[in-house]
Motif scaffolding. Structure first.
Motif, short mmCIF file in Angstrom:
data_model
loop_
_atom_site.label_atom_id
_atom_site.label_comp_id
_atom_site.label_asym_id
_atom_site.label_seq_id
_atom_site.Cartn_x
_atom_site.Cartn_y
_atom_site.Cartn_z
N ASP A 135 28.04 -11.35 23.01
CA ASP A 135 27.95 -11.51 24.47
C ASP A 135 27.13 -10.39 25.09
O ASP A 135 26.35 -10.61 26.03
CB ASP A 135 29.36 -11.52 25.08
N ARG A 136 27.29 -9.16 24.55
CA ARG A 136 26.49 -8.04 25.05
C ARG A 136 25.01 -8.28 24.81
O ARG A 136 24.17 -8.01 25.66
CB ARG A 136 26.90 -6.73 24.35
N HIS A 196 23.49 -10.67 27.30
CA HIS A 196 23.35 -10.13 28.66
C HIS A 196 22.45 -8.91 28.74
O HIS A 196 22.12 -8.45 29.82
CB HIS A 196 24.74 -9.80 29.23
N ASN A 197 22.05 -8.36 27.59
CA ASN A 197 21.23 -7.14 27.58
C ASN A 197 19.74 -7.42 27.40
O ASN A 197 19.02 -6.59 26.89
CB ASN A 197 21.68 -6.20 26.46
#
Length: 330
Positions: free
Chosen positions: A126-127, A130-131
Protein backbone atom coordinates in the motif's frame (compact mmCIF):
# COMPACT_ATOMS: atom_id res chain seq x y z
CA UNK A 1 12.57 -5.83 5.93
CA UNK A 2 12.04 -6.06 2.18
CA UNK A 3 14.49 -8.07 0.07
CA UNK A 4 15.74 -7.46 -3.46
CA UNK A 5 18.30 -9.51 -5.39
CA UNK A 6 17.47 -12.60 -3.34
CA UNK A 7 17.93 -14.29 -6.70
CA UNK A 8 19.96 -12.72 -9.52
CA UNK A 9 16.89 -13.21 -11.74
CA UNK A 10 14.91 -10.94 -9.38
CA UNK A 11 16.82 -7.91 -10.68
CA UNK A 12 16.83 -7.48 -14.47
CA UNK A 13 18.52 -4.47 -16.10
CA UNK A 14 18.37 -3.62 -19.80
CA UNK A 15 20.41 -0.74 -21.12
CA UNK A 16 18.66 1.83 -23.32
CA UNK A 17 21.05 2.89 -26.05
CA UNK A 18 20.80 3.68 -29.74
CA UNK A 19 23.78 2.09 -31.50
CA UNK A 20 25.23 3.78 -34.57
CA UNK A 21 25.41 0.85 -36.97
CA UNK A 22 27.28 1.23 -40.28
CA UNK A 23 28.00 -1.11 -43.17
CA UNK A 24 31.80 -0.88 -43.17
CA UNK A 25 34.73 -2.06 -41.10
CA UNK A 26 34.94 -0.63 -37.61
CA UNK A 27 34.08 -1.55 -34.06
CA UNK A 28 32.09 -4.73 -33.54
CA UNK A 29 28.94 -4.20 -31.45
CA UNK A 30 27.59 -6.92 -29.18
CA UNK A 31 24.85 -7.12 -26.59
CA UNK A 32 26.51 -8.53 -23.48
CA UNK A 33 24.12 -10.57 -21.33
CA UNK A 34 25.62 -11.37 -17.93
CA UNK A 35 24.72 -12.74 -14.51
CA UNK A 36 26.66 -12.38 -11.25
CA UNK A 37 29.44 -10.40 -12.93
CA UNK A 38 30.33 -6.74 -12.54
CA UNK A 39 30.67 -5.05 -15.92
CA UNK A 40 34.41 -4.58 -15.38
CA UNK A 41 34.98 -8.22 -14.46
CA UNK A 42 32.91 -9.42 -17.44
CA UNK A 43 34.89 -7.17 -19.81
CA UNK A 44 38.18 -8.50 -18.42
CA UNK A 45 36.96 -12.08 -18.85
CA UNK A 46 36.04 -11.43 -22.49
CA UNK A 47 39.37 -9.66 -23.09
CA UNK A 48 41.26 -12.66 -21.69
CA UNK A 49 39.29 -15.03 -23.92
CA UNK A 50 40.08 -12.88 -26.98
CA UNK A 51 43.69 -12.21 -25.89
CA UNK A 52 43.28 -8.43 -26.23
CA UNK A 53 43.72 -5.57 -23.72
CA UNK A 54 40.53 -4.73 -21.78
CA UNK A 55 40.75 -1.16 -23.14
CA UNK A 56 39.84 -2.59 -26.57
CA UNK A 57 36.33 -3.24 -25.20
CA UNK A 58 34.06 -0.23 -24.70
CA UNK A 59 30.90 0.07 -22.61
CA UNK A 60 28.55 2.86 -21.59
CA UNK A 61 27.96 2.13 -17.89
CA UNK A 62 28.57 -0.21 -14.99
CA UNK A 63 25.75 -2.65 -14.31
CA UNK A 64 24.92 -4.52 -11.11
CA UNK A 65 26.75 -7.72 -10.20
CA UNK A 66 23.90 -9.54 -8.42
CA UNK A 67 21.52 -9.21 -11.34
CA UNK A 68 20.72 -10.30 -14.86
CA UNK A 69 21.85 -7.45 -17.12
CA UNK A 70 22.01 -6.57 -20.80
CA UNK A 71 24.25 -3.85 -22.22
CA UNK A 72 25.98 -2.93 -25.46
CA UNK A 73 29.76 -3.28 -25.81
CA UNK A 74 32.16 -2.49 -28.64
CA UNK A 75 35.16 -4.65 -29.51
CA UNK A 76 38.13 -3.69 -31.69
CA UNK A 77 41.13 -5.51 -33.01
CA UNK A 78 39.61 -8.96 -33.60
CA UNK A 79 37.48 -10.56 -36.36
CA UNK A 80 33.83 -11.30 -35.68
CA UNK A 81 34.27 -15.09 -35.73
CA UNK A 82 36.61 -14.98 -32.73
CA UNK A 83 34.10 -12.99 -30.71
CA UNK A 84 31.24 -15.27 -31.80
CA UNK A 85 33.26 -18.25 -30.52
CA UNK A 86 33.76 -16.83 -27.01
CA UNK A 87 32.26 -19.17 -24.41
CA UNK A 88 32.15 -17.99 -20.78
CA UNK A 89 29.75 -19.26 -18.12
CA UNK A 90 27.04 -16.69 -17.30
CA UNK A 91 28.13 -14.35 -20.13
CA UNK A 92 26.53 -14.43 -23.59
CA UNK A 93 27.39 -12.19 -26.53
CA UNK A 94 24.77 -11.33 -29.16
CA UNK A 95 25.99 -9.65 -32.37
CA UNK A 96 24.40 -6.29 -33.18
CA UNK A 97 26.47 -4.84 -36.03
CA UNK A 98 29.45 -2.59 -36.77
CA UNK A 99 30.01 1.02 -35.69
CA UNK A 100 32.52 3.64 -36.78
CA UNK A 101 33.05 4.67 -33.14
CA UNK A 102 33.48 2.74 -29.87
CA UNK A 103 30.96 2.64 -27.03
CA UNK A 104 32.12 5.06 -24.32
CA UNK A 105 31.05 5.78 -20.74
CA UNK A 106 27.82 7.77 -20.72
CA UNK A 107 26.73 6.88 -24.28
CA UNK A 108 23.50 5.26 -23.09
CA UNK A 109 20.25 7.13 -22.40
CA UNK A 110 19.17 5.14 -19.36
CA UNK A 111 18.13 1.71 -18.14
CA UNK A 112 14.90 -0.24 -17.82
CA UNK A 113 14.35 -2.37 -14.73
CA UNK A 114 12.24 -5.37 -13.75
CA UNK A 115 12.63 -5.96 -10.02
CA UNK A 116 10.94 -8.49 -7.75
CA UNK A 117 10.65 -7.09 -4.23
CA UNK A 118 10.30 -9.92 -1.70
CA UNK A 119 9.54 -10.39 1.99
CA UNK A 120 6.86 -7.68 2.11
CA UNK A 121 3.39 -7.39 3.65
CA UNK A 122 0.16 -5.78 2.43
CA UNK A 123 0.98 -2.52 4.28
CA UNK A 124 4.32 -2.29 2.39
CA UNK A 125 2.49 -2.75 -0.89
CA UNK A 126 0.00 0.00 0.00
CA UNK A 127 2.89 2.35 0.77
CA UNK A 128 4.41 1.66 -2.65
CA UNK A 129 1.15 2.42 -4.43
CA UNK A 130 0.82 5.76 -2.61
CA UNK A 131 4.50 6.76 -2.82
CA UNK A 132 4.55 7.34 -6.59
CA UNK A 133 6.53 10.55 -6.22
CA UNK A 134 9.89 11.68 -7.45
CA UNK A 135 12.87 10.31 -5.58
CA UNK A 136 16.03 11.92 -4.16
CA UNK A 137 18.73 11.14 -6.71
CA UNK A 138 21.21 9.58 -4.26
CA UNK A 139 24.06 7.43 -5.53
CA UNK A 140 23.28 3.81 -4.58
CA UNK A 141 25.31 1.57 -2.29
CA UNK A 142 26.78 -0.36 -5.22
CA UNK A 143 28.65 2.83 -6.18
CA UNK A 144 30.80 2.50 -3.07
CA UNK A 145 31.50 -1.24 -2.65
CA UNK A 146 33.70 -1.95 0.38
CA UNK A 147 36.48 0.65 0.31
CA UNK A 148 35.90 2.64 -2.89
CA UNK A 149 35.15 6.01 -1.28
CA UNK A 150 37.89 5.55 1.33
CA UNK A 151 40.50 4.84 -1.37
CA UNK A 152 39.15 7.74 -3.43
CA UNK A 153 39.65 10.14 -0.54
CA UNK A 154 43.21 8.90 0.00
CA UNK A 155 43.98 9.47 -3.70
CA UNK A 156 42.54 12.99 -3.55
CA UNK A 157 44.54 13.70 -0.36
CA UNK A 158 47.70 12.34 -2.09
CA UNK A 159 48.09 9.67 0.58
CA UNK A 160 49.27 7.13 -1.96
CA UNK A 161 51.02 4.80 0.51
CA UNK A 162 47.80 4.28 2.51
CA UNK A 163 45.80 3.84 -0.70
CA UNK A 164 48.22 1.19 -1.99
CA UNK A 165 48.11 -0.65 1.36
CA UNK A 166 44.32 -0.98 1.07
CA UNK A 167 44.38 -1.82 -2.63
CA UNK A 168 46.87 -4.68 -2.23
CA UNK A 169 44.70 -6.54 0.29
CA UNK A 170 43.07 -9.64 -1.16
CA UNK A 171 44.06 -12.41 -3.55
CA UNK A 172 42.76 -11.19 -6.93
CA UNK A 173 44.86 -10.42 -10.01
CA UNK A 174 44.80 -6.69 -9.31
CA UNK A 175 46.06 -7.18 -5.74
CA UNK A 176 48.80 -9.57 -6.92
CA UNK A 177 50.05 -6.98 -9.44
CA UNK A 178 50.32 -4.30 -6.73
CA UNK A 179 52.11 -6.66 -4.31
CA UNK A 180 54.54 -7.78 -7.00
CA UNK A 181 55.25 -4.19 -8.06
CA UNK A 182 55.96 -3.11 -4.46
CA UNK A 183 58.29 -6.08 -3.95
CA UNK A 184 60.34 -4.81 -6.89
CA UNK A 185 59.86 -1.07 -6.17
CA UNK A 186 59.44 -0.81 -2.41
CA UNK A 187 58.54 2.88 -2.02
CA UNK A 188 56.97 3.62 -5.42
CA UNK A 189 53.34 3.63 -4.28
CA UNK A 190 52.23 5.82 -7.18
CA UNK A 191 53.71 3.28 -9.61
CA UNK A 192 51.95 0.45 -7.77
CA UNK A 193 48.61 2.26 -8.02
CA UNK A 194 49.20 2.85 -11.73
CA UNK A 195 49.18 -0.93 -12.32
CA UNK A 196 45.41 -0.71 -11.89
CA UNK A 197 43.46 0.08 -15.11
CA UNK A 198 42.56 3.78 -15.46
CA UNK A 199 38.82 3.08 -15.61
CA UNK A 200 38.98 1.25 -12.29
CA UNK A 201 41.13 3.95 -10.65
CA UNK A 202 38.69 6.66 -11.71
CA UNK A 203 35.89 4.72 -10.01
CA UNK A 204 37.60 5.27 -6.65
CA UNK A 205 37.75 9.05 -7.06
CA UNK A 206 34.20 9.12 -8.45
CA UNK A 207 33.02 7.07 -5.44
CA UNK A 208 34.43 9.69 -3.07
CA UNK A 209 32.81 12.49 -5.09
CA UNK A 210 29.53 10.54 -4.95
CA UNK A 211 29.79 10.21 -1.17
CA UNK A 212 30.27 13.98 -0.87
CA UNK A 213 27.29 14.58 -3.20
CA UNK A 214 25.07 12.27 -1.11
CA UNK A 215 26.04 14.17 2.04
CA UNK A 216 25.27 17.49 0.34
CA UNK A 217 21.87 16.30 -0.95
CA UNK A 218 20.95 14.79 2.42
CA UNK A 219 21.67 18.08 4.23
CA UNK A 220 19.79 20.14 1.62
CA UNK A 221 16.74 17.88 1.91
CA UNK A 222 16.77 18.19 5.71
CA UNK A 223 16.61 21.96 5.42
CA UNK A 224 13.51 21.89 3.23
CA UNK A 225 10.16 21.78 5.00
CA UNK A 226 7.90 21.24 1.97
CA UNK A 227 7.02 17.85 0.47
CA UNK A 228 9.35 16.35 -2.12
CA UNK A 229 6.88 17.07 -4.93
CA UNK A 230 6.89 20.80 -4.11
CA UNK A 231 10.66 21.25 -3.95
CA UNK A 232 12.59 22.73 -6.88
CA UNK A 233 14.67 20.13 -8.71
CA UNK A 234 17.96 22.02 -8.58
CA UNK A 235 21.30 20.83 -9.91
CA UNK A 236 23.63 20.03 -7.03
CA UNK A 237 27.40 20.24 -7.70
CA UNK A 238 29.58 17.15 -7.75
CA UNK A 239 32.67 18.53 -6.02
CA UNK A 240 35.82 18.78 -8.14
CA UNK A 241 38.54 21.30 -9.00
CA UNK A 242 36.18 23.15 -11.35
CA UNK A 243 33.18 23.38 -9.00
CA UNK A 244 31.45 26.78 -9.17
CA UNK A 245 29.26 27.45 -6.12
CA UNK A 246 26.63 30.07 -6.95
CA UNK A 247 23.64 29.17 -4.78
CA UNK A 248 24.16 30.53 -1.24
CA UNK A 249 22.60 27.60 0.61
CA UNK A 250 24.41 25.02 -1.52
CA UNK A 251 27.70 26.89 -1.06
CA UNK A 252 27.32 26.97 2.73
CA UNK A 253 26.42 23.28 2.83
CA UNK A 254 29.36 22.16 0.66
CA UNK A 255 31.79 24.44 2.50
CA UNK A 256 30.86 22.79 5.80
CA UNK A 257 31.27 19.30 4.35
CA UNK A 258 34.66 20.13 2.78
CA UNK A 259 35.88 21.67 6.04
CA UNK A 260 34.90 18.52 7.93
CA UNK A 261 36.63 16.35 5.30
CA UNK A 262 39.69 18.65 5.35
CA UNK A 263 39.76 18.98 1.57
CA UNK A 264 39.72 21.81 -0.96
CA UNK A 265 38.64 21.96 -4.60
CA UNK A 266 42.32 22.08 -5.62
CA UNK A 267 42.87 18.67 -3.99
CA UNK A 268 41.00 17.14 -6.94
CA UNK A 269 43.97 18.06 -9.17
CA UNK A 270 46.18 14.98 -8.82
CA UNK A 271 49.48 15.86 -10.50
CA UNK A 272 51.11 12.54 -9.63
CA UNK A 273 48.37 10.68 -11.58
CA UNK A 274 46.90 13.39 -13.86
CA UNK A 275 44.28 11.12 -15.40
CA UNK A 276 42.59 10.91 -11.97
CA UNK A 277 42.12 14.69 -11.68
CA UNK A 278 38.40 15.35 -11.36
CA UNK A 279 36.79 18.57 -12.56
CA UNK A 280 33.42 17.82 -11.00
CA UNK A 281 30.00 18.38 -12.48
CA UNK A 282 26.33 18.61 -11.56
CA UNK A 283 23.53 16.20 -10.75
CA UNK A 284 19.81 16.80 -10.33
CA UNK A 285 18.60 16.60 -6.73
CA UNK A 286 15.68 14.37 -7.78
CA UNK A 287 15.08 11.62 -10.29
CA UNK A 288 11.71 10.44 -11.55
CA UNK A 289 11.02 6.83 -12.57
CA UNK A 290 9.22 6.73 -15.93
CA UNK A 291 6.52 4.21 -16.85
CA UNK A 292 6.38 3.00 -13.24
CA UNK A 293 4.29 -0.16 -13.04
CA UNK A 294 3.59 -1.83 -9.70
CA UNK A 295 2.34 -5.38 -10.24
CA UNK A 296 -0.15 -7.39 -8.22
CA UNK A 297 0.73 -8.68 -4.75
CA UNK A 298 1.61 -12.39 -4.80
CA UNK A 299 2.69 -15.05 -2.33
CA UNK A 300 6.45 -15.14 -1.85
CA UNK A 301 7.63 -18.71 -2.38
CA UNK A 302 11.04 -17.89 -0.84
CA UNK A 303 9.85 -16.24 2.38
CA UNK A 304 7.15 -17.91 4.48
CA UNK A 305 3.93 -15.98 5.02
CA UNK A 306 5.29 -13.02 3.07
CA UNK A 307 4.39 -11.41 -0.25
CA UNK A 308 6.28 -10.27 -3.34
CA UNK A 309 5.63 -7.77 -6.13
CA UNK A 310 7.14 -7.07 -9.56
CA UNK A 311 8.16 -3.47 -10.29
CA UNK A 312 8.87 -2.12 -13.77
CA UNK A 313 10.27 1.34 -14.52
CA UNK A 314 12.83 3.33 -16.52
CA UNK A 315 15.53 5.58 -15.09
CA UNK A 316 17.90 8.06 -16.74
CA UNK A 317 21.58 7.09 -16.75
CA UNK A 318 23.29 7.57 -13.42
CA UNK A 319 20.17 7.03 -11.29
CA UNK A 320 19.86 3.98 -9.04
CA UNK A 321 16.95 1.53 -8.97
CA UNK A 322 17.86 0.41 -5.44
CA UNK A 323 17.28 4.00 -4.25
CA UNK A 324 13.89 4.11 -6.01
CA UNK A 325 12.78 0.87 -4.29
CA UNK A 326 13.93 2.22 -0.92
CA UNK A 327 11.86 5.40 -1.29
CA UNK A 328 8.81 3.60 -2.62
CA UNK A 329 8.82 1.63 0.64
CA UNK A 330 9.72 4.59 2.90
Amino acid sequence: MYKIKQLSEDFVVKEIITPRVVRKDGFLLYWMHKKEYTTSRAVHAIARALKIPPKFIGYAGNKDKNAVTQQLISVKGVPRKRVDDVSIKDIQLEYEGVSDSPISLGDHEGNSFEIIVRNIAKKDYDRMVHNKDRVPNFFGEQRFSKNNAEVGKLLVKKQFRKAAEILKKGSGEQEKKIKHYLEENKNDHVGAIRTIPKKTLRLYVHAYQSKLWNQTAEQLLKKKHSSLSQMTNIKVPIIGFGTDLKDKQVKETISRIMKKEKISKRDFIIKQIPELSAEGGERYLFTEPRNLDIGVLEDDEMNKKKKKVLLRFILPKGSYATVVVKYLLA
